[in-house]
Design an enzyme around this catalytic site. Sequence first.
Site: not given
Lengths: 78, 414
Positions: B347-350, B107
């Site tokens: 979601l690991h900022c992705a 992101n």
Amino acid sequence: MSPSLPFSLGVVVFHTTSAAIKADKVLRQANLSTKLVPTPRHLSSDCGLAIRFSWTDLERIVGILQGNSVETAGYHEL
Amino acid sequence: MSSANTDKHLIYLDNAATSWPKPPEVAAAMAAYLAESGGNPGRSGHRLSIAAGRVVLEAREAVASLFNVDDPFRVIFTLNATHALNTALFGLLQPGDRAVTTAMEHNSIMRPLRELERRGVEVVVIPCDTAGFVDVDRFQHELAQGARVACFQHASNVSGTIQPLELLVTAARAAGSYTVVDAAQTAGVLPIDVTATDIDLLAFTGHKGLQGPPGTGGLVLGPSFDPETLQPLVRGGTGSRSEFEEHPNMLPDRFEAGTPNGVGLAGLAAAIDVLTKRTVRRVRAEEQDLTARLQLALAAIPGVRIYGPLDPSLRTAVLAIRIENVAQDEVGLILDEEFGVLTRVGLHCAPAAHRTLGTFPDGAVRLSLGYSTSPDDVDRTIEAIHHIATCAPHPPNGLDAVGKHLPSASEKPL
Ligand SMILES: Cc1ncc(COP(=O)(O)O)c(C=O)c1O
């Protein structure tokens, strides 16, 4: 150490303080006795730090700073 | 030490979020900075200010040499990779421009690009295969339509997938696009040569693979990039040209306004020194071996699914996995509470990357090894995951024999 006065001093001024600090580093590595000083007010300069040196070292200093790609904003005899 | 990490046998597998523990030299350098060189770097002419300025220069030179750029003033310090990427994207793109990126981005690229899109920039997202590799033909094809910027990650923070950096940069260069590379996951992890690869702008963060403190990072300007094409994101005091109310153009001041994080940069310089002595190549070789060992063992556990490339040479030390029939957040919790294995779930900022990998919206369990991970840590993690997978309520693939065999946490699995 001789000579004492009269011998003239110079300052080299820079566009950024980062350049002044880098110049100080490479000059010290070359064993030149220079000194980081606040830029004399009468020299309108881009940055607050200048390097004071013995004017007799001018040529060597120009060579070293050019050799290390340090950009300067001018050399002044005091 | 706080009680959170006094438990013996803590296995830290969250190095993709931030590396831990940092080399002791980092804390020592930061303490020394605060005690001995605490002036404002480059602002005043006195000795403490000069001492602080020297530390910042040392950090700049360390970064320049790590990424092979001749001029240390082409290293611009920022708070982190996010700040560097925002500087690059907002500084290069204007309404009407076109930007090409990939469907694996974090992101920190996607959100600035979506905001720029709202302002009139055309954003093209190139699809990636299920292992996370970008479709190079599509990438080239879209660039050929004209794009001011090609912006992509060097490696994924979710699956570890390493993109073919040289190939992508060469393609972008051929198309006349500026390259913005997100090296958040690869700085200090893979060798990166900004000059040889001819990258325009490389964004890095200090607190992951470089082993430095949070609050450090930067944007490296490649040798052929003209700084005047990039508008600064922030303007203000620099300690230079103080008589003018306009922001100066000289590097690094053009992109560095405000008091820098001197204490953080002292830590970063120390961290890079440790890393350089150990060498990035050696760190990479060790991490690759350990990751291969983990990947191979996990692949043999029924009910465990691994995402990303099979070939360990094509991934960093990051593995995303899912265990069938167990909620992924539950896996993270059990790993932490029962086995002392610290991972990151979700979601690991992705979100784009998880969509590409097929793990959206549930997410995955991410295991990220690092500098201080030992073979024993890896073996104990394998045991823990084996235990969780084989204890899952409904044994997968009808393997009742495996389902009935519930090893204790101390039993060696394979
Ligand atoms: C691929 C990727 N890009 C960018 C970032 C942003 O890094 P930072 O949070 O240090 O700005 C991260 C990590 O959070 C990342 O993994």
